[in-house]
Write a protein that holds these residues in place. Structure first.
Motif, PDB file in Angstrom:
ATOM      1  N   GLU A  10       0.696  -1.132  -0.115  1.00  0.00           N
ATOM      2  CA  GLU A  10       0.023  -0.127  -0.007  1.00  0.00           C
ATOM      3  C   GLU A  10       0.719   1.202   0.022  1.00  0.00           C
ATOM      4  O   GLU A  10       0.332   2.317  -0.408  1.00  0.00           O
ATOM      5  N   PHE A  11       2.077   1.177   0.347  1.00  0.00           N
ATOM      6  CA  PHE A  11       2.842   2.497   0.540  1.00  0.00           C
ATOM      7  C   PHE A  11       4.184   2.294  -0.336  1.00  0.00           C
ATOM      8  O   PHE A  11       4.191   3.123  -1.252  1.00  0.00           O
ATOM      9  N   ILE A  12       4.973   1.408  -0.200  1.00  0.00           N
ATOM     10  CA  ILE A  12       6.151   1.264  -0.969  1.00  0.00           C
ATOM     11  C   ILE A  12       5.915   1.314  -2.437  1.00  0.00           C
ATOM     12  O   ILE A  12       6.647   2.049  -3.104  1.00  0.00           O
ATOM     13  N   GLU A  13       5.090   0.266  -2.578  1.00  0.00           N
ATOM     14  CA  GLU A  13       4.787   0.073  -4.190  1.00  0.00           C
ATOM     15  C   GLU A  13       3.774   1.238  -4.818  1.00  0.00           C
ATOM     16  O   GLU A  13       3.616   1.498  -6.125  1.00  0.00           O
ATOM     17  N   ARG A  14       3.623   2.367  -3.971  1.00  0.00           N
ATOM     18  CA  ARG A  14       2.472   3.478  -4.397  1.00  0.00           C
ATOM     19  C   ARG A  14       3.083   4.881  -4.228  1.00  0.00           C
ATOM     20  O   ARG A  14       2.473   5.790  -3.774  1.00  0.00           O
ATOM     21  N   THR A  15       4.466   4.666  -4.070  1.00  0.00           N
ATOM     22  CA  THR A  15       5.078   5.965  -3.485  1.00  0.00           C
ATOM     23  C   THR A  15       6.459   6.368  -4.398  1.00  0.00           C
ATOM     24  O   THR A  15       7.057   5.334  -4.990  1.00  0.00           O
ATOM     25  N   ASP A  16       7.006   7.463  -4.748  1.00  0.00           N
ATOM     26  CA  ASP A  16       8.152   7.616  -5.328  1.00  0.00           C
ATOM     27  C   ASP A  16       9.052   8.050  -4.450  1.00  0.00           C
ATOM     28  O   ASP A  16      10.643   7.823  -4.783  1.00  0.00           O
ATOM     29  N   TYR A  17       9.074   8.393  -3.201  1.00  0.00           N
ATOM     30  CA  TYR A  17      10.025   8.553  -1.959  1.00  0.00           C
ATOM     31  C   TYR A  17       9.575   8.240  -0.689  1.00  0.00           C
ATOM     32  O   TYR A  17       8.349   8.423  -0.388  1.00  0.00           O
ATOM     33  N   LEU A  18      10.333   7.849   0.093  1.00  0.00           N
ATOM     34  CA  LEU A  18      10.039   7.369   1.447  1.00  0.00           C
ATOM     35  C   LEU A  18      10.991   7.918   2.596  1.00  0.00           C
ATOM     36  O   LEU A  18      11.990   8.044   2.381  1.00  0.00           O
ATOM     37  N   VAL A  19      10.336   8.599   3.513  1.00  0.00           N
ATOM     38  CA  VAL A  19      11.120   9.184   4.523  1.00  0.00           C
ATOM     39  C   VAL A  19      10.742   8.454   5.865  1.00  0.00           C
ATOM     40  O   VAL A  19       9.617   8.773   6.353  1.00  0.00           O
ATOM     41  N   ASP A  20      11.261   7.930   6.634  1.00  0.00           N
ATOM     42  CA  ASP A  20      10.981   7.331   7.728  1.00  0.00           C
ATOM     43  C   ASP A  20      11.708   7.867   8.981  1.00  0.00           C
ATOM     44  O   ASP A  20      12.898   8.010   9.079  1.00  0.00           O
ATOM     45  N   PHE A  21      10.719   8.216   9.984  1.00  0.00           N
ATOM     46  CA  PHE A  21      11.141   9.004  11.104  1.00  0.00           C
ATOM     47  C   PHE A  21      11.327   8.100  12.465  1.00  0.00           C
ATOM     48  O   PHE A  21      10.473   7.593  12.802  1.00  0.00           O
ATOM     49  N   HIS A  22      12.544   8.106  13.061  1.00  0.00           N
ATOM     50  CA  HIS A  22      12.759   7.488  14.158  1.00  0.00           C
ATOM     51  C   HIS A  22      13.379   8.113  15.232  1.00  0.00           C
ATOM     52  O   HIS A  22      13.768   9.262  15.045  1.00  0.00           O
ATOM     53  N   SER A  23      13.718   7.522  16.449  1.00  0.00           N
ATOM     54  CA  SER A  23      14.428   8.132  17.431  1.00  0.00           C
ATOM     55  C   SER A  23      15.187   6.773  17.980  1.00  0.00           C
ATOM     56  O   SER A  23      15.245   5.796  17.615  1.00  0.00           O
TER      57      SER A  23
END
Ligand SMILES: [Zn+2]
Length: 305
Positions: free
Chosen positions: A115-128
Motif C-alpha cells: 500500500e505504501f512502498i509500491e505506491r510512492t516515489d520517495y519514502l522518509v521514515d522518522f525514528h528516535s
C-alpha cells in the motif's frame, strides 16, 4: 482535481490492526511522497512531528500527493510496547518484505509494502533512539540499492539538517526495503529514551518541510539552502559482550579517538567484566542509556570520521 486532505484509520489486511493515515492531494499533478513514523513504538519525535504537519499543511500549496503514515505500529504505540509489534513480539523493522499469510508483524510489513512502498516515489521514515538509548541526530541512506536509487537517496539526505549521513547496508527495514524495491528513501534519527522532546520534534518537522520543498511537493515559496554534513561510510555497531551494569565514558555526539575507552560493564559487586574501546576515531551515534544491560543487546554505535 480539487486540492484535498483526507484522514482515515486504514485497516491492515488480514489483521485487526489500524493505520492512521493523512493524505494531501494538490490541484497540480505530480509525484507521491510518503512520510512515516512509529515503526518503533516508543520513538515519539516522528509521530508527533507528522501529527503536527497533518494539521498544518495546506493542500492548496501541494503539488502531487503527500502521504503521512503517522504511526506504523499503532497498537504498539498505544500499549507502549518495547519497540515490537505486541501481537507477536517481532520488530517490524526486521520483517520486510513481510508475508501476507504470516504473523501480525509480517502481515503488517507486507501491507506497508503493497500500500505504501509500491505506491510512492520517495519514502522518509522518522525514528528516535530506543526506549533506553540516547543518540545524536543523524540519518541513514541506501548503500546497497541500485546506483540511481542510491543517488536520489543521497540527494534527499543532503536536503536535511542532521550533521551525520550514514551509508547503510541494511536491507530488511521499511526504508531499506523500499530502496531494494527501487524507491529512494532515508531514515532520520532524533531524540530517544522514550521521551517527548520538543527539540527533536522541531528538528524532524524542519527536515520534513525541507524535503517536501526541496523535492517539489510544497510550493509555499520557502527556498531550501543546503546544509553542512559529514558522510559516514564505516560505522561500528557494538553489542554488549557481558551482562551487567553499563558505565559509558562518553555521551552521544562526543568525538572519540581510536583506542579510547567508550565504557565498561561491571557486575553488581563492582568487578569490571569488560571494557569497550573504539576501533576507529569518529563520533558516537547512539548508546545505551540504561544501567542494566544484557549480553548481546545493542550497546553503542559510532561512525568513523
Ligand atoms: Zn527506530
Amino acid at each position: 482535481m480539487k486540492a484535498a486532505k483526507s484522514q482515515t484509520m486504514l485497516p491492515v489486511a488480514g489483521t485487526d490492526m489500524l493505520l492512521p493515515v493523512t493524505e494531501l492531494t494538490g490541484e497540480k499533478k505530480g509525484e507521491t511522497i510518503t512520510l512515516s513514523a512509529g515503526v518503533h513504538s516508543r520513538e515519539y519525535a516522528g509521530v508527533q512531528a507528522l501529527t503536527e504537519l497533518a494539521q498544518e499543511l495546506d493542500p492548496r500549496q501541494v503539488r502531487g500527493t503527500i502521504r503521512l503514515l503517522h504511526c506504523c505500529n499503532y497498537e504498539g504505540f498505544l500499549r507502549r510496547s518495547a519497540d515490537v509489534v505486541p501481537q507477536d513480539g517481532k520488530n517490524l523493522n526486521r520483517e520486510f518484505p513481510g508475508d501476507p499469510g504470516g504473523t501480525p508483524a509480517q502481515r503488517l510489513a507486507a501491507f506497508l509494502e503493497q500500500e505504501f512502498i509500491e505506491r510512492t516515489d520517495y519514502l522518509v521514515d522518522f525514528h528516535s533512539g530506543g526506549f533506553c538509548e540516547s543518540l545524536t541526530p543523524h540519518l541513514y541512506f541506501h548503500g546497497t540499492a541500485a546506483p540511481e536509487v542510491r543517488a536520489v537517496s543521497r540527494r534527499m539526505a543532503e536536503l536535511t539538517t542532521v550533521p551525520y549521513l550514514v551509508e547503510s547496508s541494511a536491507e530488511n527495514g521499511f526504508y531499506s526495503w523500499a530502496g531494494q524495491r527501487g524507491v529512494p528513501a532515508i531514515l532520520l534519527e532524533r531524540g530517544g529514551c522514550g521521551l517527548v522532546e520538543p527539540g527533536a520534534i522541531e528538528g524532524h518537522k524542519r527536515d520534513a518541510l525541507r524535503l517536501l520543498r526541496g523535492l517539489g511537493f510544497l510550493e509555499d515559496g520557502e527556498p531550501v539552502s543546503s546544509a553542512a554534513h559529514q558522510v559516514i561510510t564505516t560505522a561500528f555497531y557494538v553489542d554488549a559482550p557481558e551482562s551487567g551494569c553499563w558505565y559509558p565514558a562518553k555521551a552521544a555526539g562526543d568525538f572519540i579517538r581510536e583506542g579510547e575507552m567508550l565504557g565498561e560493564i561491571r557486575n553488581l559487586f563492582g568487578k569490571v567484566l569488560c571494557r569497550v574501546t573504539a576501533k576507529a576515531s569518529g563520533v558516537i551515534l547512539y548508546q545505551t542509556a540504561s544501567l542494566g544491560i544484557e549480553k548481546g543487546a545493542s550497546l553503542v554505535a559510532y561512525g568513523k570520521l
